[in-house]
Motif scaffolding. Structure first.
Motif, mmCIF file in Angstrom:
data_model
loop_
_atom_site.group_PDB
_atom_site.id
_atom_site.type_symbol
_atom_site.label_atom_id
_atom_site.label_comp_id
_atom_site.label_asym_id
_atom_site.label_seq_id
_atom_site.Cartn_x
_atom_site.Cartn_y
_atom_site.Cartn_z
ATOM 1 N N ARG A 53 33.995 -32.586 10.384
ATOM 2 C CA ARG A 53 34.540 -32.782 8.995
ATOM 3 C C ARG A 53 34.495 -34.056 8.549
ATOM 4 O O ARG A 53 35.133 -34.534 8.752
ATOM 5 N N PRO A 54 33.947 -34.740 7.599
ATOM 6 C CA PRO A 54 34.900 -35.840 6.808
ATOM 7 C C PRO A 54 35.789 -36.139 6.318
ATOM 8 O O PRO A 54 35.767 -34.610 5.549
ATOM 9 N N SER A 55 36.006 -37.181 6.438
ATOM 10 C CA SER A 55 37.169 -37.946 5.311
ATOM 11 C C SER A 55 36.901 -39.315 4.716
ATOM 12 O O SER A 55 36.371 -40.012 5.495
ATOM 13 N N THR A 56 37.862 -39.347 3.756
ATOM 14 C CA THR A 56 37.605 -40.919 3.564
ATOM 15 C C THR A 56 38.995 -41.488 4.915
ATOM 16 O O THR A 56 39.890 -41.127 4.521
ATOM 17 N N PHE A 57 37.874 -42.535 4.722
ATOM 18 C CA PHE A 57 38.889 -43.878 5.495
ATOM 19 C C PHE A 57 38.592 -44.713 5.113
ATOM 20 O O PHE A 57 37.333 -45.551 4.972
ATOM 21 N N TYR A 82 45.028 -55.340 15.056
ATOM 22 C CA TYR A 82 44.404 -53.869 15.717
ATOM 23 C C TYR A 82 44.874 -53.244 15.946
ATOM 24 O O TYR A 82 43.793 -51.950 15.895
ATOM 25 N N GLU A 83 45.738 -53.534 15.979
ATOM 26 C CA GLU A 83 46.743 -52.155 16.103
ATOM 27 C C GLU A 83 46.770 -51.314 14.272
ATOM 28 O O GLU A 83 46.495 -50.395 14.694
ATOM 29 N N PHE A 84 46.738 -52.229 13.261
ATOM 30 C CA PHE A 84 46.394 -51.517 12.616
ATOM 31 C C PHE A 84 45.475 -50.675 12.304
ATOM 32 O O PHE A 84 45.304 -49.639 11.759
ATOM 33 N N ILE A 85 43.776 -51.339 12.893
ATOM 34 C CA ILE A 85 42.297 -49.993 12.731
ATOM 35 C C ILE A 85 43.069 -49.219 13.451
ATOM 36 O O ILE A 85 42.772 -47.953 12.330
ATOM 37 N N ALA A 86 43.522 -49.222 14.705
ATOM 38 C CA ALA A 86 43.424 -48.069 15.545
ATOM 39 C C ALA A 86 44.632 -47.438 14.682
ATOM 40 O O ALA A 86 43.897 -45.797 14.515
ATOM 41 N N ASN A 87 45.673 -47.642 14.097
ATOM 42 C CA ASN A 87 46.293 -46.208 13.506
ATOM 43 C C ASN A 87 45.423 -46.064 11.718
ATOM 44 O O ASN A 87 45.846 -44.456 11.627
ATOM 45 N N ASN A 88 44.605 -46.330 12.075
ATOM 46 C CA ASN A 88 44.373 -46.328 10.526
ATOM 47 C C ASN A 88 43.055 -44.811 11.209
ATOM 48 O O ASN A 88 42.572 -43.903 10.074
#
Length: 189
Positions: A53-57, A82-88
């Motif tokens: 299911r697509p979602s915008t990120f 890298y934690e910021f990216i992982a949280n995304n």
């Protein structure tokens, strides 16, 4: 997207091309049937299907892509990024359409695509400095990330050891809905 789960090609050599296929389906009401790509044993086809299911990120570039030296950032800043990216992404596998890749090994896949699809073996460092590689680098490079598939327990797929599949396409081909010349690269830890 089809991928040969038996041979598990890495995308280092031109001969790997028979190990995957990207099929464009335009959403028509007509039944869509496509034969399996050459050299893929029907017994090797994954039994699980996962609809995404697509979602915008917002995707963020790897620090390698930003050409930031590890000495330019503190260890804390490096970890924070890298934690910021992982949280995304949250706890979900890193599947995505387009954007920046989330590389497992390196972020030079746009350079590898024209080389390997042009006949340069990219499984060893010496290949990148060959005369043929130099000639191919002089050509327009419009390769873009089309799809990224992460290892995913829900569909029982593991690309190498906790790896990802990256499907690349020339932007000029994608604009014409031509995905026949797409290139796949697998990276794993």
């Amino acid at each position: 997207m089809f991928y040969d789960l038996e041979e598990c090609p890495w995308g280092f050599a031109q001969k790997d091309k028979d190990g995957w296929a990207v099929i464009y389906e335009n959403g028509s009401d007509e039944p869509f049937e496509q034969p399996l790509p050459l050299n893929i044993d029907p017994e090797s086809v994954a039994s699980e299907i996962k609809y995404l299911r697509p979602s915008t990120f917002t995707s963020y570039p790897d620090l390698d892509r930003l050409d930031i030296s590890y000495t330019e950032l503190s260890d804390e800043d490096h970890c924070d990024y890298y934690e910021f990216i992982a949280n995304n992404y949250g706890d979900d596998p890193y599947h995505q359409v387009g954007g920046y890749p989330k590389p497992v090994q390196n972020d030079c896949m746009e350079e590898e695509c024209p080389l390997v699809s042009g006949g340069v073996y990219c499984g060893e460092p010496e290949s990148f400095t060959s005369e043929k590689a130099k000639q191919l680098r002089d050509q327009l490079n419009d390769w873009k990330l089309l799809l990224q598939f992460d290892s995913d327990d829900d569909v029982k797929v593991m690309w190498g050891h906790c790896g990802r599949l990256y499907i690349w396409v020339k932007e000029s081909d994608a604009k014409q809905c031509n995905f026949n010349n797409s290139w796949m690269i697998m990276q794993c830890s």
